[in-house]
Scaffold this motif. Sequence first.
Motif, PDB file in Angstrom:
ATOM      1  N   ALA A   4      28.924 -90.517 -27.634  1.00  0.00           N
ATOM      2  CA  ALA A   4      29.578 -91.559 -26.833  1.00  0.00           C
ATOM      3  C   ALA A   4      28.851 -91.747 -25.512  1.00  0.00           C
ATOM      4  CB  ALA A   4      31.042 -91.193 -26.581  1.00  0.00           C
ATOM      5  N   ARG A   5      28.475 -90.653 -24.875  1.00  0.00           N
ATOM      6  CA  ARG A   5      27.764 -90.741 -23.593  1.00  0.00           C
ATOM      7  C   ARG A   5      26.435 -91.470 -23.766  1.00  0.00           C
ATOM      8  NH1 ARG A   5      28.563 -85.887 -22.208  1.00  0.00           N
ATOM      9  NH2 ARG A   5      26.696 -85.131 -23.232  1.00  0.00           N
ATOM     10  N   ARG A   6      25.722 -91.164 -24.851  1.00  0.00           N
ATOM     11  CA  ARG A   6      24.452 -91.873 -25.108  1.00  0.00           C
ATOM     12  C   ARG A   6      24.692 -93.360 -25.291  1.00  0.00           C
ATOM     13  NH1 ARG A   6      23.559 -87.272 -28.288  1.00  0.00           N
ATOM     14  NH2 ARG A   6      24.059 -88.397 -30.223  1.00  0.00           N
ATOM     15  N   ARG A  10      23.511 -96.293 -22.659  1.00  0.00           N
ATOM     16  CA  ARG A  10      22.542 -97.280 -23.146  1.00  0.00           C
ATOM     17  C   ARG A  10      23.117 -98.698 -23.174  1.00  0.00           C
ATOM     18  NH1 ARG A  10      21.594 -94.912 -27.976  1.00  0.00           N
ATOM     19  NH2 ARG A  10      23.286 -96.089 -28.930  1.00  0.00           N
ATOM     20  N   ASP A  11      24.360 -98.838 -23.674  1.00  0.00           N
ATOM     21  CA  ASP A  11      24.897-100.171 -23.950  1.00  0.00           C
ATOM     22  C   ASP A  11      26.095-100.568 -23.096  1.00  0.00           C
ATOM     23  OD1 ASP A  11      23.009-100.396 -26.041  1.00  0.00           O
ATOM     24  OD2 ASP A  11      24.353 -99.313 -27.394  1.00  0.00           O
ATOM     25  N   GLY A  12      26.670 -99.643 -22.344  1.00  0.00           N
ATOM     26  CA  GLY A  12      27.851 -99.950 -21.541  1.00  0.00           C
ATOM     27  C   GLY A  12      29.130 -99.676 -22.305  1.00  0.00           C
ATOM     28  N   GLU A  24      26.352 -93.174 -34.028  1.00  0.00           N
ATOM     29  CA  GLU A  24      25.456 -92.383 -33.162  1.00  0.00           C
ATOM     30  C   GLU A  24      25.623 -90.889 -33.418  1.00  0.00           C
ATOM     31  OE1 GLU A  24      22.570 -91.859 -30.110  1.00  0.00           O
ATOM     32  OE2 GLU A  24      23.264 -93.762 -30.921  1.00  0.00           O
ATOM     33  N   ALA A  25      26.851 -90.474 -33.718  1.00  0.00           N
ATOM     34  CA  ALA A  25      27.141 -89.058 -33.977  1.00  0.00           C
ATOM     35  C   ALA A  25      26.854 -88.668 -35.427  1.00  0.00           C
ATOM     36  CB  ALA A  25      28.594 -88.754 -33.635  1.00  0.00           C
TER      37      ALA A  25
END
Length: 196
Positions: A4-6, A10-12, A24-25
């Motif tokens: 989630a942080r990534r 990256r995208d807001g 992503e995970a």
Amino acid sequence: MAAARRCFSRDGFHQTSMPDIAAEAGLSVGAPYRYFAGKEEIILEIAGDAFRVMFAPVERLADNADVTIADLVAAAVDPVSGDSATDAAGRSVPVDELLRCVVQAWGELLRNEGLRRQASAGFEHVRERIADALRNGQRIGNVPAGLDPDRGARLVMALLHGFVLQHAAFGPIDTAGFADDVRVILAGAALPRRDR
């Protein structure tokens, strides 16, 4: 959380969906909901982590009577001086991601009353601890007697918020130099006007 942080970095926040976080995970679309009711809970957790990374050392230092304003600033910027920081769970977190999420969380405060209330409570707690530290410093002469500790605490917080914004928007800042320059500026401010 790391995924989630990534994504947020990256995208807001608003451009990231729960399915984006799951992808992503490397998890199924519904997997994040086993841990969080929704994206807002994840935002709260990540923002809370970021503020804890910076302000936990300040709170520990606040109990020390031999503290200066520059010591408080240095304690806050030190954990984000490298490429990674350590969160409350002991995990390594990329500083860039963490601080980009902080800046986005500030934007969310303007539209999300629940987040604003939670952030306000955290801000007030840390501000009070810094004001207490400044009072302690005044008692032993490390903090100028003419400084109002409550306003001084807001000044320290403003320096730290400015540091975070500049770091996130324009790239890493020399944190040791930043803390040293705060010391120099504060020493100059203590001089009579004609000697500055």
